[in-house]
Every structure is written in C-alpha cells, then in structure tokens.
Design an enzyme around this catalytic site. Structure first.
Site, PDB file in Angstrom:
ATOM      1  N   GLY A  46       0.840  -1.198   0.000  1.00 35.30           N
ATOM      2  CA  GLY A  46       0.000   0.000   0.000  1.00 35.30           C
ATOM      3  C   GLY A  46       0.867   1.236   0.000  1.00 35.30           C
ATOM      4  N   GLN A  51       3.134   9.918   1.474  1.00 36.40           N
ATOM      5  CA  GLN A  51       4.435   9.240   1.581  1.00 36.40           C
ATOM      6  C   GLN A  51       5.377   9.619   0.440  1.00 36.40           C
ATOM      7  OE1 GLN A  51       2.429   5.196   2.367  1.00 36.40           O
ATOM      8  NE2 GLN A  51       4.311   5.032   3.546  1.00 36.40           N
ATOM      9  N   CYS A 113       5.907  -0.255   7.554  1.00 36.29           N
ATOM     10  CA  CYS A 113       5.555   0.954   6.799  1.00 36.29           C
ATOM     11  C   CYS A 113       6.773   1.394   5.997  1.00 36.29           C
ATOM     12  CB  CYS A 113       5.123   2.063   7.754  1.00 36.29           C
ATOM     13  SG  CYS A 113       4.636   3.586   6.901  1.00 36.29           S
ATOM     14  N   LEU A 114       6.541   1.729   4.742  1.00 35.60           N
ATOM     15  CA  LEU A 114       7.653   2.164   3.891  1.00 35.60           C
ATOM     16  C   LEU A 114       8.275   3.457   4.412  1.00 35.60           C
ATOM     17  CD1 LEU A 114       6.061   1.350   0.419  1.00 35.60           C
ATOM     18  CD2 LEU A 114       7.839   0.060   1.632  1.00 35.60           C
ATOM     19  N   HIS A 155      -4.427   1.298   7.870  1.00 39.37           N
ATOM     20  CA  HIS A 155      -3.059   1.826   7.958  1.00 39.37           C
ATOM     21  C   HIS A 155      -2.903   3.014   6.996  1.00 39.37           C
ATOM     22  CE1 HIS A 155       1.520   1.147   7.915  1.00 39.37           C
ATOM     23  NE2 HIS A 155       1.320   1.905   6.856  1.00 39.37           N
ATOM     24  N   GLU A 156      -3.409   2.857   5.773  1.00 40.53           N
ATOM     25  CA  GLU A 156      -3.285   3.931   4.768  1.00 40.53           C
ATOM     26  C   GLU A 156      -4.140   5.137   5.144  1.00 40.53           C
ATOM     27  OE1 GLU A 156      -0.915   3.500   2.999  1.00 40.53           O
ATOM     28  OE2 GLU A 156      -0.738   1.338   2.938  1.00 40.53           O
ATOM     29  N   HIS A 159      -2.432   7.459   7.406  1.00 46.18           N
ATOM     30  CA  HIS A 159      -1.478   8.380   6.760  1.00 46.18           C
ATOM     31  C   HIS A 159      -2.173   9.678   6.343  1.00 46.18           C
ATOM     32  CE1 HIS A 159       2.282   6.163   6.491  1.00 46.18           C
ATOM     33  NE2 HIS A 159       1.682   5.098   5.979  1.00 46.18           N
TER      34      HIS A 159
HETATM   35  O1  GNR Z   1       3.989  -2.582   2.627  1.00 45.16           O
HETATM   36  C1  GNR Z   1       3.303  -2.424   3.636  1.00 45.16           C
HETATM   37  N1  GNR Z   1       2.966  -3.505   4.385  1.00 45.16           N
HETATM   38  C2  GNR Z   1       2.027  -3.436   5.403  1.00 45.16           C
HETATM   39  C3  GNR Z   1       1.965  -4.510   6.276  1.00 45.16           C
HETATM   40  C4  GNR Z   1       1.030  -4.503   7.292  1.00 45.16           C
HETATM   41  C5  GNR Z   1       0.162  -3.463   7.431  1.00 45.16           C
HETATM   42  C6  GNR Z   1       0.231  -2.385   6.585  1.00 45.16           C
HETATM   43  C7  GNR Z   1       1.158  -2.379   5.568  1.00 45.16           C
HETATM   44  S1  GNR Z   1       1.219  -1.030   4.480  1.00 45.16           S
HETATM   45  C8  GNR Z   1       2.899  -1.062   4.052  1.00 45.16           C
HETATM   46  C9  GNR Z   1       3.212  -0.011   3.020  1.00 45.16           C
HETATM   47  C10 GNR Z   1       2.979   1.350   3.629  1.00 45.16           C
HETATM   48  O2  GNR Z   1       3.768   1.911   4.341  1.00 45.16           O
HETATM   49  N2  GNR Z   1       1.836   1.927   3.381  1.00 45.16           N
HETATM   50  O3  GNR Z   1       1.544   3.109   3.942  1.00 45.16           O
HETATM   51 NI    NI Z   2       2.630   3.180   5.799  1.00 45.00          NI
END
Ligand code: GNR
Ligand code: NI
Length: 188
Positions: A46, A51, A113-114, A155-156, A159
């Site tokens: 995601g 980001q 998270c990236l 999670h997204e 952000h």
């Molecule tokens: O790549 C991602 N893996 C992930 C694993 C568990 C819960 C959420 C994520 S999202 C993350 C990529 C990211 O930072 N998205 O904002």
């Molecule tokens: Ni993230």
C-alpha cells in the site's frame, strides 16, 4: 511514469492532514500511476500520497504484488505437478476514502511501513470496516472490507490524518522504534 522518493519518519510532512481530491483529471491519473510504480518497486502492499510528498487523499493498495519468489503451488488435480504460478496483480485505488462501522472484533497484524523502514510491530485494528471512496473517474463505491485489505486500508487511512502505525504503540515501544530508525540512518 516515475519511481518517487518515499518520505521517512520523523519528517514532519508525514504529520500533515491530506486534502480531499476535487479534480479527477490527467494529473491525478499520473500521480496514481507513479504511486503504483513506487509501491511495486519498494516493494509494499500500500502507499498513501503523502508518503511521496503529496498531501491529497489518494491511496493505492495491491495485496498481491507479482512476486517472482512466490511459493510454487500445486495446480493439477493429482497434486503431482507443482509449477510456478505467479500471483496476479490486483491494483486498487481509493480516492477520498471514508471508513465507518468498525467491527467490535479486532485483528492483530505485524505491520510495517515504507516510511518507517525495517520496523515491525503488532497493531490491533477492527477486523471489518465499511469503506466509501471514489475511483479515478470520480465514481462512488461502498463496500464492507475485511481481512488484510481492512488492516492495510486502515493503515493507509491513518497516513491521510498524519498518523503512523508506530503512533498506535506504547510510548516505550514507539521510542524504541524511533531510536532504531535513527541508529540505522546514522549507520547508512
Ligand atoms: O507494505 C506495507 N505492508 C504493510 C503490512 C502490514 C500493514 C500495513 C502495511 S502497508 C505497508 C506499506 C505502507 O507503508 N503503506 O503506507
Ligand atoms: Ni505506511
């Protein structure tokens, strides 16, 4: 198309609240194409626009990024022939997403998270949510989402409100994560 640089914590831009998309134009389509390219390259499942430094309510998700190292799967009825079957890409775009009706049931997932590289921690979130969003053409969608997609979408969504998954951890664990991040950065 371009792979864009991903902003990392503790960059203050990640704390911005993203603004709604109002123009469903070619610039939006180009942004989404770049976000997919950036997400697949990273690789991640995601990515939120903030980001890559764009404070707009745009998310891309693909739980099945084509993985050449994926486990071979048995695909014949006799189960004897195991050969490589790459997973199919399943790109999804969420513009101006709104989540509601969270389930009482919670799911724990070890999130990453990236923007917080190489840090993983358990986060508890509702197992199911109702999601309403727009697509690239501005059409409205309304679905109940569950499983890993629900975890990833929440999670997204965070952000877009300037929240990182480490903000869900205890002060102690968040402090440890940020210290580890700082140490890794100094070593690099
Ligand atoms: O790549 C991602 N893996 C992930 C694993 C568990 C819960 C959420 C994520 S999202 C993350 C990529 C990211 O930072 N998205 O904002
Ligand atoms: Ni993230």
């Amino acid at each position: 198309m371009a792979i864009l640089p991903i902003i990392e914590a503790p960059d203050p831009r990640l704390k911005q609240i993203s603004a709604p998309v109002t123009a469903f134009d070619d610039a939006l389509k180009a942004l989404v194409a770049d976000m997919f390219e950036t997400m697949y390259d990273a690789p991640g499942i995601g990515l939120a626009a903030i980001q890559v430094g764009v404070a707009k309510r745009v998310l891309v998700i693909d739980l099945q990024p084509d993985d050449p190292d994926a486990e071979p799967v048995p695909c014949n009825h006799d189960g004897h022939h195991h050969h490589h079957q790459p997973t199919l890409k399943e790109p999804r775009v969420f513009i101006n997403p709104v989540l509601s009706d969270p389930s009482d049931e919670l799911t724990v997932y070890s999130e990453g998270c990236l923007s917080v590289p190489d840090i993983y921690a358990d986060v508890e979130r509702p197992s199911r949510v109702r999601a309403q969003w727009q697509d690239l053409d501005g059409n409205h969608h309304d679905e109940v989402i569950e499983g890993l997609l629900a975890t990833c979408l929440q999670h997204e969504m965070d952000h877009l409100e300037g929240i990182l998954f480490i903000d869900h951890l205890s002060r102690l664990k968040r402090g440890m994560a940020l210290k580890k991040l700082e140490k890794a950065r100094r070593a690099a």
